[in-house]
Structures are given as C-alpha cells and as structure tokens.
Design a protein around this motif. Structure first.
Motif, PDB file in Angstrom:
ATOM      1  N   ASP A  58       0.886  -1.458   0.270  1.00  0.00           N
ATOM      2  CA  ASP A  58      -0.121  -0.092   0.579  1.00  0.00           C
ATOM      3  C   ASP A  58       1.104   1.265  -0.141  1.00  0.00           C
ATOM      4  O   ASP A  58       0.839   1.616   0.852  1.00  0.00           O
ATOM      5  N   VAL A  59       1.096   2.177  -1.483  1.00  0.00           N
ATOM      6  CA  VAL A  59       2.261   2.765  -1.421  1.00  0.00           C
ATOM      7  C   VAL A  59       1.620   4.548  -0.714  1.00  0.00           C
ATOM      8  O   VAL A  59       2.669   4.480  -0.232  1.00  0.00           O
ATOM      9  N   ALA A  60       0.326   4.099  -0.931  1.00  0.00           N
ATOM     10  CA  ALA A  60       0.357   5.439   0.457  1.00  0.00           C
ATOM     11  C   ALA A  60       0.313   6.045   1.135  1.00  0.00           C
ATOM     12  O   ALA A  60       0.409   6.651   1.934  1.00  0.00           O
ATOM     13  N   ARG A  61       0.489   4.579   2.713  1.00  0.00           N
ATOM     14  CA  ARG A  61       0.184   4.554   3.502  1.00  0.00           C
ATOM     15  C   ARG A  61       2.246   4.679   4.422  1.00  0.00           C
ATOM     16  O   ARG A  61       2.635   4.978   5.084  1.00  0.00           O
ATOM     17  N   VAL A  62       3.228   4.206   3.000  1.00  0.00           N
ATOM     18  CA  VAL A  62       4.178   4.569   3.111  1.00  0.00           C
ATOM     19  C   VAL A  62       4.679   5.698   3.203  1.00  0.00           C
ATOM     20  O   VAL A  62       4.592   6.893   2.967  1.00  0.00           O
ATOM     21  N   PRO A  63       4.973   6.412   4.101  1.00  0.00           N
ATOM     22  CA  PRO A  63       5.311   7.599   4.583  1.00  0.00           C
ATOM     23  C   PRO A  63       6.138   8.444   3.736  1.00  0.00           C
ATOM     24  O   PRO A  63       7.713   7.628   3.537  1.00  0.00           O
ATOM     25  N   ALA A  64       6.010   9.726   3.007  1.00  0.00           N
ATOM     26  CA  ALA A  64       6.773  10.457   2.205  1.00  0.00           C
ATOM     27  C   ALA A  64       7.903  11.195   3.100  1.00  0.00           C
ATOM     28  O   ALA A  64       7.325  11.949   4.040  1.00  0.00           O
ATOM     29  N   GLY A  65       8.969  12.185   2.386  1.00  0.00           N
ATOM     30  CA  GLY A  65       9.264  13.081   2.783  1.00  0.00           C
ATOM     31  C   GLY A  65       9.694  14.170   1.521  1.00  0.00           C
ATOM     32  O   GLY A  65       8.917  13.775   0.848  1.00  0.00           O
ATOM     33  N   GLN A  66      10.218  15.164   1.560  1.00  0.00           N
ATOM     34  CA  GLN A  66      11.039  16.036   0.435  1.00  0.00           C
ATOM     35  C   GLN A  66      12.082  14.875  -0.770  1.00  0.00           C
ATOM     36  O   GLN A  66      12.409  14.584  -0.046  1.00  0.00           O
ATOM     37  N   GLY A  67      11.927  14.873  -1.562  1.00  0.00           N
ATOM     38  CA  GLY A  67      12.934  14.614  -2.791  1.00  0.00           C
ATOM     39  C   GLY A  67      12.304  13.306  -2.753  1.00  0.00           C
ATOM     40  O   GLY A  67      11.952  12.565  -1.889  1.00  0.00           O
ATOM     41  N   ALA A  68      13.030  12.377  -3.767  1.00  0.00           N
ATOM     42  CA  ALA A  68      12.285  11.120  -3.608  1.00  0.00           C
ATOM     43  C   ALA A  68      13.770  10.361  -2.459  1.00  0.00           C
ATOM     44  O   ALA A  68      14.974  10.597  -2.084  1.00  0.00           O
ATOM     45  N   LEU A  69      12.909   9.118  -1.979  1.00  0.00           N
ATOM     46  CA  LEU A  69      13.485   8.326  -0.935  1.00  0.00           C
ATOM     47  C   LEU A  69      13.532   7.334  -1.164  1.00  0.00           C
ATOM     48  O   LEU A  69      12.972   6.158  -2.036  1.00  0.00           O
ATOM     49  N   GLU A  70      14.553   6.143  -0.009  1.00  0.00           N
ATOM     50  CA  GLU A  70      14.978   4.993  -0.660  1.00  0.00           C
ATOM     51  C   GLU A  70      14.282   4.741   0.620  1.00  0.00           C
ATOM     52  O   GLU A  70      14.624   5.474   1.719  1.00  0.00           O
ATOM     53  N   TYR A  71      13.695   3.822   0.759  1.00  0.00           N
ATOM     54  CA  TYR A  71      13.990   2.946   2.620  1.00  0.00           C
ATOM     55  C   TYR A  71      14.965   1.785   3.113  1.00  0.00           C
ATOM     56  O   TYR A  71      15.022   0.982   2.556  1.00  0.00           O
ATOM     57  N   GLY A  72      14.536   1.789   3.932  1.00  0.00           N
ATOM     58  CA  GLY A  72      16.150   0.362   4.520  1.00  0.00           C
ATOM     59  C   GLY A  72      15.385  -0.212   5.668  1.00  0.00           C
ATOM     60  O   GLY A  72      14.741   0.839   6.191  1.00  0.00           O
TER      61      GLY A  72
END
Ligand SMILES: Nc1ncnc2c1ncn2[C@@H]1O[C@H](COP(=O)(O)OP(=O)(O)OP(=O)(O)O)[C@@H](O)[C@H]1O
Ligand SMILES: [Mg+2]
Lengths: 347, 275
Positions: free
Chosen positions: A250-264
């Motif tokens: 569910d992409v919408a629930r992934v917290p976003a930030g400024q700019g493109a992010l990569e998650y670990g």
C-alpha cells in the motif's frame, strides 16, 4: 594517558591519490574508539598518521595537549599493534616484549619484572624463550599486544589485531581486550573491518569509507540511526534491505519526505504477524529458506526485487509459498535517493 | 611415499651425485697430482692416485717460490675486501631499500648499471686513478674497488625489500633511534644475506686475476693466482709443482665454503622464513 584529537586530516599520496579526506575524530582520555570500514578505506593509514610513520598532507593531530604533527614516532608516546603483528623475528618473545624498555634504558631488574608481569597477564609466560615463528597465531597476537602494553603509552593504536585468528579465539581475545582496556584505563583506537566487532567493542565508533568519516556515534546509535545509506548497509548483519515505496503493498501508507526516498528495513525487523495498526505490508514469494537455529532467513521476491527477512515463524514455510510480512513504521529508515543521507520520517 | 615420488627422488639424487662428481673430479685429481713425484706427475696422463705420496712439491713451492708471501697477500686482500664490502653493501643496500632520501632512485639505477659493467672495462680507468693517487702496488688498490661491489648492494637491497616495513616501524614506535634500529633489527635480519655476500666477495677477490696482475707489479706484492701464473710460466714442465700451487690456491676456498655453508644455505632459503 591522554586524549587523541584528529582535526581535518588529509592524506594525499605522492601520486595524487587521496587516501583520507577531511577526517576529524577524537578519542577521549581512556576511551576505546573503534574505527570501522571496508578494506582499503584508509584505516591503517589513519593509524600510521597518528603514530607518525607517515606525515599528514593537511590537518592537525594532537595527543594530550601536544600537537604531534612534526614529532617522529619515537617521541609520540603511542604504541601500535600492527595488522601483521610485525614481531621482531630474530628475537625471543621475551626480547620482543623487552625491546621498547631496553631502548629507553630501563634498569634490568625493573624490566624483567614488568615483562614477566605483562606476560602473565596475557598468559604467555611459558612462551618467553620462544621465537615468533614457534608461536601459534593467538600467541603471536598476545605477544604483539604485550609489546604495546609494556610501553604504557598515552595512546594505543590497534590495527585489526584479531583479524588473523579464528572466530572462537577472536571472540575470546576480544573479551580479554575489552577487560584489558578497562583495567588499564587507556586511550585506545581500535581498527577493524568487521562491523560486528565494532558494535560489540567500542564505546564510540567511527565509520570510515572512501577516506571520509561517515558517522561517529555509539554503536547503538549507529545501528539505530545510521547517518547515510552506506552506514546503514555496512553496519548490521545480515545487511539492511533497501526498498522503494512501490515495494510495499500500500504505497499510500508509506511515509514520504521531501524528494525521492529509498527505504531501509533490517531483516530482523520484519514480522510474520501484523503488529500495530499502521504497520506496512509487503508480499512476496519465498525463494530460499535457511535455518539460523531458532530463526529462519527467508529470501523473498516481491514486486520490485528481493528482500531478506529473518523470522521466527509459527508454522512451517515452504519454498514457492506467497507470504505477507509486516514492518512497524518505526523500523523504517529513509535515505535521500541521490545523496544517500538519512531523512527523518515524521512519526 | 608413492612409487612416482620415490622414482623422482632417486633420479634427483642420481643427477646431483653425477653433477657433484663432475665438479669434484678435477679438484681431487689436481690434489692427487700435487702429491706425486716428478716422473709420475709428468706422465702424459698422470695416474688418478699417487703410488708414493709425497709432500715434496708442497715443500718446494712454499720454500723456493715464496708462496707463503703470496698466500699472505691474498688472505689480506680477500679478507679486507670481504669486510669492507659487507659493510658497504649492508648499509648502502639497506639505505636504498628502506631509507627515504633525495635521489634514491637515481642512485639505485646507477648501482644497477654498475652490475652490468664488466670488470675488464674498468681496468684502464682504475689504473689511471690509482696511479694518480700513488696507490698502485698497495693493498688498497685491490681492496677499494672491490669493496664498492654493486652486486652485493643489489642483493642486500632486494633482500631488505622482502622484510616487512612494519618490523622497522614497530621499532620506531618502540622508541629506537635509526642507528639502534640498524644495529638491533636490520643487521641481524640481514645477517644471512651479508654472510652470502661476504663469501661471494671473498671468493671473487681470491680468484681475481686481471686487475691484481696490473695493479700489483712490484715483486712480492702479487696475489696467489698472479704469482702462480708466473711460476707456471717458469716451470711449465714441473706438473707436480703446478698442481701443488693450484691446490694451495683452492684450499682456502674449500675452508671458507665449508665454514659458511650454514649461513650461506640459510640465505638461499630465507625467502620462506620471513612471513
Ligand atoms: N604506500 C602506499 N602506496 C600506494 N597506495 C597506498 C599506500 N598505502 C596505502 N595506499 C592506498 O591507500 C588506501 C588505504 O589503505 P589502507 O591500508 O589505509 O586501507 P585499510 O583501510 O587499512 O584496508 P585493510 O582493511 O585492507 O587493511 C588503499 O586504497 C591503498 O591502496
Ligand atoms: Mg589496514
């Protein structure tokens, strides 16, 4: 004992290759500072600069109150254990230990007493008459360590002192070394390429890569809040998974930030059961299962790639099976896609 | 041990024994001829073994040809050359391998070049040099040029490069001065190679012919090989006497080799000892 300060140190070789770039770090009086980084990142070079075996291109090195940049190794009052031990091959263990004191003109009786004391501390009394070639790897290691201890220097420099030993002996000597550090109360800089050694040993650790300092913090902080993508991938085993937002169900629930992010996400942070309500979900097919004793390492393919999860599942899992995993938001690390720097997510 | 390795080993020993025989045979034969009386030695092909061994040739060559004097000259020259060139090779080889100084590469190259220049090419300029400083007919004329022995320097330099720098660095951190490091660490570590260089230089100096012949013209200053050649020219029909001279020349070499073989061999296998 004394503090060690390294300020904006740069080392450029004659060929123009920059080995260290703007390295600053310090070890407090009596601290065990671990420097960790992949092979070739400049760890040995850093120690050699502190010891005075090579000269800095720029920057300042201070031991205690003294700026030692211009001092030869003989006057820096440091002791060093070399990556390859560097015992004097033509001298017995006794002579190897005694050499530093002899050179300084220590009276014979006192020298003998000190040598025997340190040898006893390290459990090599029985080896005193042997030559380095007649010792096992662990005994050589202890001798090299003893040679440094006898000097009672302001700063100990240890260059991967345990790297040539097998795992159990390494663990044993690591514990002894930690105990030794406590009993001597000495300032130590301990270099290793083994991140688990760094995590278990240091009071603070410096992560070095490509000649630059990536992060300086306590092992717990480095592990929990890695400063950038490199540190995140380097510290911790098995290594952290790197994902994009699209990897999750569910992409919408992934917290976003400024700019493109990569998650670990660390492999052990996945769970086979939903926890809190705002956990993120990831679905994948099991490609490989590997037992780690009480836990299982699962390699999954999901929509965009592969992840490794370390779980303690309640039922038997089969290769080929679809499985759903959960990650608590708090276990999510985020890094700027271009710079790799850590990005703090809003809770 | 498998049959294969055993056969191989037997073959190796057989080969080596053959080689040793070929090398030793002439030496032993000359020694044997030296112990023969004139008619026996003068035969077209002297027998392998003296029927009536005698020391008369040896006594003759020592008493009548002053061989003792030349022997003494050779010993002095070879020993001094050995000592001096070990000193020079030891310090120069170490410096070129491990001490940073300006022009190190240039000097290294020059020394390498020195290895390539044949001694014969040096004879004339050397003679001019020594004549200008009035050292012709002095021991120094033989000792000084040989002491600056580029082969020895190159050997020590290469050997020293094989010794990990960290050992020297450890000594520096231990507080040792550069001299102390040289004395307590470098020299003991180089010892096998220095011994090898010493033996090599001694043998070369002992056997050298051309330069000593030119540089030592005064009667009584010649070295053994030069003096022996003169005796040979004079007494070419006295085979026994010549053989005695040759044996006397060989003998010290054998002694030097036997006495030093422990060190000599050690330097040959030393590569496997330093890890
Ligand atoms: N004398 C030298 N000549 C040329 N390059 C050098 C020299 N010393 C170091 N380097 C280079 O400097 C870089 C750092 O070397 P260094 O030995 O400090 O790495 P390290 O972190 O200790 O690696 P390792 O974990 O393998 O011991 C390497 O890329 C190496 O190639
Ligand atoms: Mg290193």
């Amino acid at each position: 004992m004394a503090a060690l300060e390294i300020e904006h140190v740069e080392k450029i070789l004659r060929g123009g290759q920059a080995v260290l770039r703007d390295v600053s770090c310090s070890a407090r009086d009596g601290e065990l500072l671990v420097v960790v980084g992949p092979s070739g990142c400049g760890k040995s070079t850093l120690l050699r600069l502190v010891a005075g075996l090579e000269s800095v291109t720029r920057g300042v090195i201070r031991i205690g109150e003294r700026t030692v940049n211009e001092l030869p190794p003989q006057q820096r009052d440091v002791a060093m254990v070399f990556q390859n031990h560097a015992l004097y091959p033509h001298m017995t263990v006794y002579e190897n230990l005694a050499f530093g004191l002899r050179v300084r003109g220590t009276p014979r009786a006192r020298l003998d007493q000190r040598v025997r004391l340190v040898a006893a501390q390290l459990g090599i009394e029985a080896m005193l008459k042997r030559f380095p070639r007649e010792l096992s790897g662990g005994q050589r290691q202890r001798t090299a360590l003893g040679r440094a201890m006898l000097r009672n220097p302001s700063v100990f420099l240890l260059d991967e002192p345990l790297s040539s030993l097998d795992a159990p002996l390494r663990a044993e000597l690591r514990r002894e070394l930690a105990a030794l550090h406590r009993s001597l109360g000495a300032t130590m800089v301990y270099v290793t390429h083994d991140q688990s050694e760094a995590l278990s040993l240091g009071q603070r650790m410096v992560v070095l890569a490509g000649g630059r300092v990536q992060q300086i913090d306590t092992p717990a902080h480095v592990f929990q809040r890695p400063a950038n993508r490199f540190v995140a991938g380097f510290v911790g085993w098995p290594p952290m998974n790197f994902l994009t937002a699209d990897s999750f169900d569910d992409v919408a629930r992934v917290p976003a930030g400024q700019g493109a992010l990569e998650y670990g996400v660390r492999p052990e942070c996945f769970s086979a059961r939903p926890g809190g309500g705002d956990d993120l979900q990831l679905t994948g097919r099991i490609e490989r299962i590997e037992s780690q004793g009480s836990e299982w390492d699962l390699e999954l393919t999901h929509r965009l790639g592969r992840v490794l999860a370390r779980l303690r599942p309640e039922r038997t899992l089969e290769v080929g099976e679809q499985i759903r995993l959960w990650v608590a938001r708090g276990h999510l690390h985020a890094f700027d896609l271009t710079s790799g720097a850590r990005v703090e997510l809003k809770p | 041990m498998s049959l294969r390795t055993r056969t191989l080993r037997a073959g190796t020993y057989l080969g080596l024994t053959g080689l040793a025989g070929v090398t030793l045979f002439p030496l032993l034969w000359v020694t044997s001829i030296a112990l023969m009386r004139a008619p026996e030695a003068a035969a077209g092909t002297p027998p392998l073994w003296p029927h009536h061994p005698t020391l008369v040739n040896v006594i003759n060559i020592i008493s009548r040809q002053h061989l003792g004097r030349y022997f003494f000259n050779s010993i002095v020259v070879a020993t001094a050359t050995m000592a001096l060139s070990v000193l020079v090779a030891g310090s120069a080889g170490y410096a070129l391998a491990r001490v940073e100084f300006r022009g190190r590469r240039v000097v290294s190259w020059l020394v390498m070049l020195g290895v390539l220049i044949p001694n014969q090419a040096l004879v004339l300029p050397l003679f001019e040099m020594f004549r200008t400083v009035h050292l012709v007919n002095h021991y120094a004329a033989l000792v000084l040029p040989a002491a600056a022995n580029p082969v020895g320097i190159v050997l020590v330099q290469a050997y020293m490069r094989g010794i990990p720098v960290e050992i020297l660095d450890a000594a520096r951190i231990d507080g040792a001065s550069e001299w102390r490091i040289y004395r307590s660490i470098v020299v003991p570590l180089m010892a096998p190679m220095l011994a090898a260089v010493g033996v090599l230089v001694f043998v070369v100096s002992w056997n050298d012919f051309m330069w000593p012949m030119i540089a030592m013209q005064q009667e009584g200053m010649q070295t053994l090989p030069v003096a022996l050649a003169a005796i040979d020219r004079e007494h070419y029909q006295d085979i026994g006497l010549m053989a005695a001279g040759a044996t006397m020349t060989m003998l010290p070499m054998v002694v030097v080799f036997l006495a030093s073989q422990r060190y000599y061999l050690r330097s040959v296998i030393a590569g496997s000892l330093t890890d």
